[in-house]
Write a protein that holds these residues in place. Sequence first.
Motif, short mmCIF file in Angstrom:
data_model
loop_
_atom_site.label_atom_id
_atom_site.label_comp_id
_atom_site.label_asym_id
_atom_site.label_seq_id
_atom_site.Cartn_x
_atom_site.Cartn_y
_atom_site.Cartn_z
N THR A 203 126.04 20.30 49.32
CA THR A 203 124.78 19.98 50.02
C THR A 203 123.61 20.83 49.53
OG1 THR A 203 125.30 21.56 51.79
CG2 THR A 203 126.02 19.27 52.10
N SER A 204 123.71 21.38 48.31
CA SER A 204 122.64 22.21 47.72
C SER A 204 122.28 23.36 48.64
CB SER A 204 121.40 21.36 47.43
OG SER A 204 121.69 20.34 46.50
N SER B 279 120.16 26.22 47.02
CA SER B 279 118.73 25.95 46.95
C SER B 279 118.07 26.10 48.31
CB SER B 279 118.49 24.53 46.41
OG SER B 279 117.12 24.20 46.43
N TRP C 121 119.87 15.99 50.90
CA TRP C 121 120.92 16.78 50.27
C TRP C 121 122.30 16.46 50.85
CZ3 TRP C 121 117.25 21.30 51.37
CH2 TRP C 121 116.42 21.53 50.28
N HIS D 116 120.51 15.43 44.24
CA HIS D 116 120.31 16.77 43.69
C HIS D 116 119.29 16.70 42.55
CE1 HIS D 116 123.92 17.99 45.89
NE2 HIS D 116 124.52 16.93 45.37
#
Length: 502
Positions: free
Chosen positions: A103-104, A107, A125, A131
């Motif tokens: 799920t990133s 970031s 995400w 992404h």
Amino acid sequence: MEIERISLRLRRRTPWEALDLGHAMLRAWAGPAYRAWLGTYWVVGLILLGICWTRQEIAILILWWLKPLFDRVLLFAFSRSLFDAPTTFREVIKALPALVRKTSLLSALTLRRFSMARSYLQPVWQLEEQHGKAARARFKVLGRRTRGNAVWLTFVCANLSSVIWVSLVLILNALTPLGAGDDLSVSHWFKGDLTPAQHFTTSVLLMVAESVVEPFYVASGFALYLNRRSELEGWDIELAFRRLAHRVEAAAKAVPGLTAALVLAVALALTPKPAEAETALPPNTASPAKQTIEKILADPVFGHKSEEMKWRWRHDDKPDPEFKPSSWMEALMRFLEFASQVMKGLVWIGALLLAAWLVYLIIRYREKLLGGKEVRPPPPDFLFGLDVRPESLPADIAAAARAALAAGQVEKALSLLYRGALVALIHRVRVEFQPGDTEDDCQRRVDGRLEAAADHYFGQLLQAWRCAAYARQVPPLPLLESLCQDWGQHFGLTPPPAGKAP
């Protein structure tokens, strides 16, 4: 996505209605959401507070930084409840590795940690699994016309959690019985002398405030995301056509020949009779209805939608001049409008804080307001092992200290002077010492309550007592004689000169 299984009623909503829908979603799905929240946020929070017992501000900072992870847990519960799927705590634990890896999250904890539209863009995400470049393109599409509402949601929720936290501390402090100590005194926050237990109490109250606001924040962001997708992809229209198709299919199964009969009847009814065929329009002439439709479609306004923002005076009936501001002026006007809205929000927050503070003052000093006498807590009998009862001291404290000093009993002499000073401060200056106070606490409570000379003398006496009692170092003899000689001037039978009213 099987949108026919969605348990929400899809229709066109404004962004503000979508945010309110998030509140309704939280009320309906509070059970799964709070099970997931309590089983992750509170477990991790209490473990961090236990590990960082002496530096709990570090634990709170880590817990705040990890909020995107806990928001993903809440969104997992909301997304399953959207399709009426049960969410147990075991399923949340099983989903945690995927929520961390896919799920990133990295970031969200670094580049986009301070994104003001975090709750609105998080489903891209987590649910769409977009992404990189694809996610940025998706953010750009979703952010049109709605990102501002998500920013306001973040701003309001961040301040609301702070207001709730401060209110809880003030209420708990106001409800603490008089004489039970000032463990949650607001003055301790600004002086930075909270004990670990007091830090733990305020940290737990902060977690309670976050538990009230954060599920609403995630639910409203999710509702805003669903409303925007429904608007872009026409989910409500698609569902209407699917329901219509299901009804037609059911009717066709119930009456197999109904469709054929209806088609035949319509064909016979629309077949022109010979007399009507003679009066029909020529083949190259369009009907009036068709001519009207073509005229409407030829208008360039048809099918085009635009939004225009510009400044004008209120109650101005004059027509707007043909003026097109430059790009920098439009940016400046948007910034000024945003700043005005921010200031309006800050005014409301300040008003709420002021109201909470006034409620605290009314509750705290209700005895004075009602005309009664303020009940002071009884003075302590012992402070850090020293007996500070007046009856435990000799009548002439300075003479007794000089006699002890002449006999070579330095610690006893300083103890008499220090205890006598504390008794004078307690019973005449009305300094409210607490049983658990240390020497530093005593110095802090006395600061500003005496004149400069008396305050300087008390500091010298305290330092000499520390050297003799703890470091086992004998202070210089001239200093000891000066302390015995000047004690009566500052803490004798006359009250010590006060610098401020107690």
